[in-house]
Design a protein around this motif. Structure first.
Motif, PDB file in Angstrom:
ATOM      1  N   UNK A 134       0.855  -1.190   0.000  1.00  0.00           N
ATOM      2  CA  UNK A 134       0.000   0.000   0.000  1.00  0.00           C
ATOM      3  C   UNK A 134       0.885   1.231   0.000  1.00  0.00           C
ATOM      4  N   UNK A 135       0.784   2.015  -1.046  1.00  0.00           N
ATOM      5  CA  UNK A 135       1.621   3.200  -1.183  1.00  0.00           C
ATOM      6  C   UNK A 135       1.419   4.149  -0.012  1.00  0.00           C
ATOM      7  N   UNK A 136       2.532   4.684   0.491  1.00  0.00           N
ATOM      8  CA  UNK A 136       2.465   5.647   1.577  1.00  0.00           C
ATOM      9  C   UNK A 136       2.570   5.046   2.955  1.00  0.00           C
ATOM     10  N   UNK A 137       2.825   3.731   3.028  1.00  0.00           N
ATOM     11  CA  UNK A 137       2.922   3.077   4.336  1.00  0.00           C
ATOM     12  C   UNK A 137       4.077   3.595   5.181  1.00  0.00           C
ATOM     13  N   UNK A 138       5.062   4.203   4.536  1.00  0.00           N
ATOM     14  CA  UNK A 138       6.206   4.722   5.294  1.00  0.00           C
ATOM     15  C   UNK A 138       5.915   6.079   5.926  1.00  0.00           C
ATOM     16  N   UNK A 139       4.873   6.759   5.492  1.00  0.00           N
ATOM     17  CA  UNK A 139       4.606   8.129   5.964  1.00  0.00           C
ATOM     18  C   UNK A 139       4.317   8.213   7.462  1.00  0.00           C
ATOM     19  N   UNK A 140       3.467   7.338   8.020  1.00  0.00           N
ATOM     20  CA  UNK A 140       3.240   7.420   9.472  1.00  0.00           C
ATOM     21  C   UNK A 140       4.513   7.184  10.282  1.00  0.00           C
ATOM     22  N   UNK A 141       5.419   6.373   9.760  1.00  0.00           N
ATOM     23  CA  UNK A 141       6.680   6.121  10.455  1.00  0.00           C
ATOM     24  C   UNK A 141       7.550   7.370  10.462  1.00  0.00           C
ATOM     25  N   UNK A 142       7.652   8.024   9.325  1.00  0.00           N
ATOM     26  CA  UNK A 142       8.429   9.258   9.255  1.00  0.00           C
ATOM     27  C   UNK A 142       7.818  10.339  10.142  1.00  0.00           C
ATOM     28  N   UNK A 143       6.493  10.466  10.100  1.00  0.00           N
ATOM     29  CA  UNK A 143       5.817  11.497  10.893  1.00  0.00           C
ATOM     30  C   UNK A 143       6.048  11.272  12.385  1.00  0.00           C
ATOM     31  N   UNK A 144       5.962  10.020  12.819  1.00  0.00           N
ATOM     32  CA  UNK A 144       6.168   9.720  14.238  1.00  0.00           C
ATOM     33  C   UNK A 144       7.628   9.878  14.637  1.00  0.00           C
ATOM     34  N   UNK A 145       8.521   9.467  13.751  1.00  0.00           N
ATOM     35  CA  UNK A 145       9.951   9.501  14.079  1.00  0.00           C
ATOM     36  C   UNK A 145      10.452  10.925  14.299  1.00  0.00           C
ATOM     37  N   UNK A 146      10.049  11.862  13.436  1.00  0.00           N
ATOM     38  CA  UNK A 146      10.565  13.219  13.585  1.00  0.00           C
ATOM     39  C   UNK A 146       9.955  13.921  14.791  1.00  0.00           C
ATOM     40  N   UNK A 147       8.847  13.372  15.328  1.00  0.00           N
ATOM     41  CA  UNK A 147       8.265  13.895  16.560  1.00  0.00           C
ATOM     42  C   UNK A 147       8.961  13.339  17.799  1.00  0.00           C
ATOM     43  N   UNK A 148       9.621  12.188  17.641  1.00  0.00           N
ATOM     44  CA  UNK A 148      10.065  11.423  18.808  1.00  0.00           C
ATOM     45  C   UNK A 148      11.541  11.536  19.142  1.00  0.00           C
ATOM     46  N   UNK A 149      12.363  12.064  18.226  1.00  0.00           N
ATOM     47  CA  UNK A 149      13.807  12.034  18.476  1.00  0.00           C
ATOM     48  C   UNK A 149      14.522  13.193  17.782  1.00  0.00           C
ATOM     49  N   UNK A 150      15.737  13.424  18.207  1.00  0.00           N
ATOM     50  CA  UNK A 150      16.563  14.479  17.613  1.00  0.00           C
ATOM     51  C   UNK A 150      17.151  14.058  16.275  1.00  0.00           C
ATOM     52  N   UNK A 151      17.427  12.744  16.147  1.00  0.00           N
ATOM     53  CA  UNK A 151      18.043  12.208  14.939  1.00  0.00           C
ATOM     54  C   UNK A 151      17.292  10.955  14.524  1.00  0.00           C
ATOM     55  N   UNK A 152      17.087  10.773  13.228  1.00  0.00           N
ATOM     56  CA  UNK A 152      16.387   9.603  12.698  1.00  0.00           C
ATOM     57  C   UNK A 152      17.242   8.952  11.622  1.00  0.00           C
ATOM     58  N   UNK A 153      17.351   7.627  11.698  1.00  0.00           N
ATOM     59  CA  UNK A 153      17.963   6.834  10.629  1.00  0.00           C
ATOM     60  C   UNK A 153      16.876   5.941  10.049  1.00  0.00           C
ATOM     61  N   UNK A 154      16.675   5.993   8.728  1.00  0.00           N
ATOM     62  CA  UNK A 154      15.573   5.261   8.122  1.00  0.00           C
ATOM     63  C   UNK A 154      15.978   4.711   6.758  1.00  0.00           C
ATOM     64  N   UNK A 155      15.491   3.508   6.442  1.00  0.00           N
ATOM     65  CA  UNK A 155      15.791   2.845   5.174  1.00  0.00           C
ATOM     66  C   UNK A 155      14.600   3.003   4.234  1.00  0.00           C
ATOM     67  N   UNK A 156      14.878   3.417   2.982  1.00  0.00           N
ATOM     68  CA  UNK A 156      13.815   3.625   1.999  1.00  0.00           C
ATOM     69  C   UNK A 156      14.270   3.173   0.616  1.00  0.00           C
ATOM     70  N   UNK A 157      13.299   3.001  -0.272  1.00  0.00           N
ATOM     71  CA  UNK A 157      13.625   2.682  -1.651  1.00  0.00           C
ATOM     72  C   UNK A 157      14.520   3.755  -2.263  1.00  0.00           C
ATOM     73  N   UNK A 158      15.391   3.322  -3.156  1.00  0.00           N
ATOM     74  CA  UNK A 158      16.239   4.264  -3.891  1.00  0.00           C
ATOM     75  C   UNK A 158      15.362   5.292  -4.605  1.00  0.00           C
TER      76      UNK A 158
END
Length: 212
Positions: A134-158
């Motif tokens: 389902x397209x966009x499944x990564x969006x809630x993860x990004x939205x939550x991550x930038x709210x939760x920490x100073x630094x985020x490391x995340x793996x995504x499609x090229x």
């Protein structure tokens, strides 16, 4: 801990007993997990830090962060059975004193962090769904991550950089590392024994964004 030693340790982490295609549950390969975490470690974002692992699955990134000296690690995942395996893995790897797990939907993570009085993390590490089901499944993860920490490391499609830069503003990407993600045949619709896809690891600084 050296990179090769970390990889060898992460090879011992148990994967999903019954992976869900809807949740895109693929075990992160030990080689990729070790390289991913070592990048964060070498940047000073793991050792003696509080680390959250979003979509932790069976806990390979959580365990790895603890092995690299994280002060406290909390993994979050919607799948109760995966969390149970993650807890087992942390115990088996000797890091359960510093690693805990919470079963919840990614959209509820901010509420969980506040209700559990966990506070803001130093670093989020995550391998979110790529959106294959389902397209966009990564969006809630990004939205939550930038709210939760100073630094985020995340793996995504090229090729995801333009979208991510726009989505996370005013947070910013500081580094992008290109690598490969070998996915072993997991579901009936897979045709190859190993499908290798090009991915990018992003390091994001959140500029102090926090929960409302």
């Amino acid at each position: 801990m050296k990179l090769r030693k970390l990889e060898m340790e992460l090879e011992k982490v148990e994967g999903f007993a019954a992976p869900s295609p809807a949740l895109e549950q693929y075990k992160t390969p030990a080689t990729l997990a070790a390289s991913f975490l070592h990048l964060a470690f070498m940047s000073g974002d793991i050792e003696d830090q509080t680390v959250y692992d979003f979509g932790c699955g069976t806990g390979i990134l959580s365990v790895g962060a603890a092995l690299l000296g994280a002060r406290k690690v909390v993994g979050f995942d919607i799948d109760e059975s995966a969390v149970a395996v993650a807890e087992k893995n942390a115990e088996a790897m000797g890091v359960s004193d510093r690693v805990s797990f919470i079963q919840c939907n990614i959209s509820d993570v901010s509420e969980q962090i506040l209700s559990e009085k966990l506070g803001r993390a130093d670093t989020v590490v995550m391998n979110p769904p790529f959106g294959a089901q389902e397209k966009g499944n990564d969006r809630p993860f990004l939205a939550s991550a930038i709210q939760a920490a100073d630094v985020v490391y995340s793996i995504h499609n090229k090729g995801s950089r333009a979208f991510i830069e726009k989505f996370i503003k005013p947070a910013t990407i500081t580094d992008c590392f290109k690598t490969e993600f070998p996915i072993r045949k997991t579901f009936d619709f897979h045709r190859k024994e190993i499908e290798t896809i090009d991915v990018e690891i992003y390091r994001i600084e959140t500029s102090g964004i926090g929960p409302d």
